[in-house]
Design a protein around this motif. Structure first.
Motif, PDB file in Angstrom:
ATOM      1  N   TYR A 237      48.694  36.986  66.961  1.00  0.00           N
ATOM      2  CA  TYR A 237      48.205  36.997  68.337  1.00  0.00           C
ATOM      3  C   TYR A 237      49.184  37.745  69.241  1.00  0.00           C
ATOM      4  O   TYR A 237      48.787  38.571  70.062  1.00  0.00           O
ATOM      5  CB  TYR A 237      47.995  35.565  68.872  1.00  0.00           C
ATOM      6  N   LEU A 238      50.476  37.456  69.038  1.00  0.00           N
ATOM      7  CA  LEU A 238      51.506  38.104  69.849  1.00  0.00           C
ATOM      8  C   LEU A 238      51.406  39.629  69.700  1.00  0.00           C
ATOM      9  O   LEU A 238      51.482  40.364  70.693  1.00  0.00           O
ATOM     10  CB  LEU A 238      52.884  37.586  69.416  1.00  0.00           C
ATOM     11  N   CYS A 239      51.204  40.097  68.472  1.00  0.00           N
ATOM     12  CA  CYS A 239      51.087  41.542  68.241  1.00  0.00           C
ATOM     13  C   CYS A 239      49.872  42.104  68.983  1.00  0.00           C
ATOM     14  O   CYS A 239      49.943  43.185  69.583  1.00  0.00           O
ATOM     15  CB  CYS A 239      50.980  41.849  66.748  1.00  0.00           C
ATOM     16  N   ALA A 240      48.768  41.356  68.943  1.00  0.00           N
ATOM     17  CA  ALA A 240      47.562  41.802  69.660  1.00  0.00           C
ATOM     18  C   ALA A 240      47.865  41.903  71.154  1.00  0.00           C
ATOM     19  O   ALA A 240      47.508  42.889  71.812  1.00  0.00           O
ATOM     20  CB  ALA A 240      46.419  40.823  69.416  1.00  0.00           C
ATOM     21  N   ALA A 241      48.555  40.887  71.677  1.00  0.00           N
ATOM     22  CA  ALA A 241      48.875  40.880  73.111  1.00  0.00           C
ATOM     23  C   ALA A 241      49.844  42.009  73.457  1.00  0.00           C
ATOM     24  O   ALA A 241      49.755  42.620  74.526  1.00  0.00           O
ATOM     25  CB  ALA A 241      49.461  39.526  73.504  1.00  0.00           C
ATOM     26  N   LEU A 242      50.764  42.304  72.537  1.00  0.00           N
ATOM     27  CA  LEU A 242      51.704  43.408  72.792  1.00  0.00           C
ATOM     28  C   LEU A 242      50.945  44.730  72.794  1.00  0.00           C
ATOM     29  O   LEU A 242      51.234  45.622  73.600  1.00  0.00           O
ATOM     30  CB  LEU A 242      52.829  43.420  71.749  1.00  0.00           C
ATOM     31  N   ASP A 243      49.944  44.848  71.901  1.00  0.00           N
ATOM     32  CA  ASP A 243      49.105  46.046  71.923  1.00  0.00           C
ATOM     33  C   ASP A 243      48.419  46.183  73.280  1.00  0.00           C
ATOM     34  O   ASP A 243      48.300  47.272  73.817  1.00  0.00           O
ATOM     35  CB  ASP A 243      48.052  45.987  70.807  1.00  0.00           C
ATOM     36  N   TYR A 244      47.977  45.045  73.806  1.00  0.00           N
ATOM     37  CA  TYR A 244      47.339  45.068  75.133  1.00  0.00           C
ATOM     38  C   TYR A 244      48.342  45.547  76.190  1.00  0.00           C
ATOM     39  O   TYR A 244      48.042  46.432  76.996  1.00  0.00           O
ATOM     40  CB  TYR A 244      46.802  43.677  75.479  1.00  0.00           C
ATOM     41  N   ASP A 245      49.566  44.986  76.145  1.00  0.00           N
ATOM     42  CA  ASP A 245      50.611  45.408  77.093  1.00  0.00           C
ATOM     43  C   ASP A 245      50.848  46.910  76.996  1.00  0.00           C
ATOM     44  O   ASP A 245      51.104  47.587  77.993  1.00  0.00           O
ATOM     45  CB  ASP A 245      51.954  44.716  76.782  1.00  0.00           C
ATOM     46  N   LEU A 246      50.795  47.422  75.745  1.00  0.00           N
ATOM     47  CA  LEU A 246      51.127  48.833  75.503  1.00  0.00           C
ATOM     48  C   LEU A 246      49.940  49.765  75.727  1.00  0.00           C
ATOM     49  O   LEU A 246      50.065  50.981  75.556  1.00  0.00           O
ATOM     50  CB  LEU A 246      51.651  48.991  74.060  1.00  0.00           C
ATOM     51  N   GLY A 247      48.811  49.178  76.065  1.00  0.00           N
ATOM     52  CA  GLY A 247      47.623  50.004  76.324  1.00  0.00           C
ATOM     53  C   GLY A 247      46.885  50.403  75.047  1.00  0.00           C
ATOM     54  O   GLY A 247      45.985  51.245  75.096  1.00  0.00           O
ATOM     55  N   ASN A 248      47.257  49.803  73.898  1.00  0.00           N
ATOM     56  CA  ASN A 248      46.544  50.089  72.646  1.00  0.00           C
ATOM     57  C   ASN A 248      45.345  49.141  72.525  1.00  0.00           C
ATOM     58  O   ASN A 248      45.334  48.239  71.695  1.00  0.00           O
ATOM     59  CB  ASN A 248      47.450  49.886  71.427  1.00  0.00           C
ATOM     60  N   SER A 281      38.046  43.969  78.823  1.00  0.00           N
ATOM     61  CA  SER A 281      36.761  44.404  79.382  1.00  0.00           C
ATOM     62  C   SER A 281      36.850  44.523  80.902  1.00  0.00           C
ATOM     63  O   SER A 281      36.162  45.343  81.517  1.00  0.00           O
ATOM     64  CB  SER A 281      35.631  43.464  78.954  1.00  0.00           C
ATOM     65  N   GLN A 282      37.731  43.716  81.514  1.00  0.00           N
ATOM     66  CA  GLN A 282      37.895  43.836  82.977  1.00  0.00           C
ATOM     67  C   GLN A 282      38.640  45.118  83.366  1.00  0.00           C
ATOM     68  O   GLN A 282      38.403  45.666  84.425  1.00  0.00           O
ATOM     69  CB  GLN A 282      38.637  42.610  83.514  1.00  0.00           C
ATOM     70  N   ASP A 283      39.572  45.524  82.468  1.00  0.00           N
ATOM     71  CA  ASP A 283      40.345  46.744  82.763  1.00  0.00           C
ATOM     72  C   ASP A 283      39.464  47.990  82.667  1.00  0.00           C
ATOM     73  O   ASP A 283      39.723  48.989  83.326  1.00  0.00           O
ATOM     74  CB  ASP A 283      41.518  46.900  81.784  1.00  0.00           C
ATOM     75  N   ASN A 284      38.459  47.908  81.784  1.00  0.00           N
ATOM     76  CA  ASN A 284      37.633  49.123  81.565  1.00  0.00           C
ATOM     77  C   ASN A 284      36.562  49.306  82.646  1.00  0.00           C
ATOM     78  O   ASN A 284      36.071  48.408  83.208  1.00  0.00           O
ATOM     79  CB  ASN A 284      36.954  49.047  80.190  1.00  0.00           C
TER      80      ASN A 284
END
Ligand SMILES: [Zn+2]
Length: 284
Positions: A237-248, A281-284
């Motif tokens: 989960y942390l990796c997924a969230a870090l991807d979100y932070d990084l814009g991936n 989805s809110q960011d897009n």
């Protein structure tokens, strides 16, 4: 006519304006003010710290570090990438312990003699202690973000020198990323150099989070068992969230859909995955 009028004939003075409940009202008001004052009074950062005695596992010198009184610190909602947040203090700043005598530094959970092999001891003595300028006058006090960032970088250097596992290095990078975020959040917007500080903090934060993600992905594939005290699904989960932070976002969504169907993930973790999806989805 007052409520006690008529008693004048018995010799009492006139009671025209008696408020029967004057005392009670006064007391209630005082209580309310006192309660409000107490509610408002959050302990300061200094009040949330205590001195903890440590012995350096490398040079054996004894010293005292500032440690956070966890029971007194009030939690705030964590960030989406699990960065813990508290009112009045950022305990992350105190997470690395530094021996200013020899330069050994590590996250507090790794600052232990039994976690250092003889080989690592040798590597630290050669790669850190031999080169370090002791700082006998350095005080263990309330840390600024810059102090904390320096301490964490020194811990990262120690981890590299002692050939620590990927997870330990990733964890320090994660905390460095969060410290840069904390620094920016608390930096005065009125400061003349705010723009340049903001730019630096943002780019440093992303650089460290990127390294953290790489390290955790490697740990998930190669270390097995708990990673830095976390269950593997939590690290996913942390990796997924870090991807979100990084814009991936695509990579984040891929990890999140894997987790949502993973029976090992708790319903709480799955809810957090949905929060991540919602955020994208809110960011897009
Ligand atoms: Zn030492």
């Amino acid at each position: 006519m007052g409520i006690l009028s008529g008693l004048e004939k018995m010799g009492f003075k006139s009671f025209d304006k008696v408020d029967l409940f004057e005392e009670e009202k006064k007391e209630a008001k005082e209580k309310k003010v006192k309660k409000k004052k107490e509610e408002k009074k959050e302990p300061t950062e200094r009040e949330l710290l205590y001195d903890k005695s440590m012995i350096c596992p490398i040079c054996q010198k004894e010293f005292k570090v500032k440690s956070v009184i966890a029971s007194k610190a009030r939690r705030d909602l964590p960030d989406i990438d699990m960065r813990p947040k508290y009112i009045s203090i950022d305990p992350l700043k105190y997470d690395v312990i530094v021996c200013y005598n020899c330069g050994f530094a590590a996250l507090s959970s790794y600052f232990k003699e039994d976690l250092i092999t003889d080989n690592q001891l040798k590597m630290i003595k050669e790669g850190v202690v031999a080169k370090y300028n002791p700082q006998p006058n350095k005080k263990y006090d309330v840390y600024t973000y810059d102090d904390a960032i320096d301490n964490h970088k020194l811990a990262l250097l120690n981890a590299v020198v002692k050939k620590a596992r990927a997870s330990e290095k990733a964890y320090i990078c994660l905390k460095l990323g969060w410290l840069y975020r904390g620094k920016l959040e608390t930096y005065s917007k009125e400061a003349e150099n705010y723009e340049s500080v903001a730019e630096e903090c943002k780019s440093q934060e992303l650089e460290y989070l990127e390294e953290a993600k790489k390290g955790f992905i490697f740990s998930l594939a190669h270390e097995g068992g708990k990673i830095c005290g976390m269950e593997p699904v939590t690290v996913e989960y942390l990796c997924a969230a870090l991807d979100y932070d990084l814009g991936n976002n695509e990579e984040c969504l891929r990890l999140v859909s894997k987790l949502i169907t993973n029976p090992a993930a708790s319903s709480q973790l799955k809810d957090k995955c949905r929060e991540l999806k919602e955020a994208i989805s809110q960011d897009n």
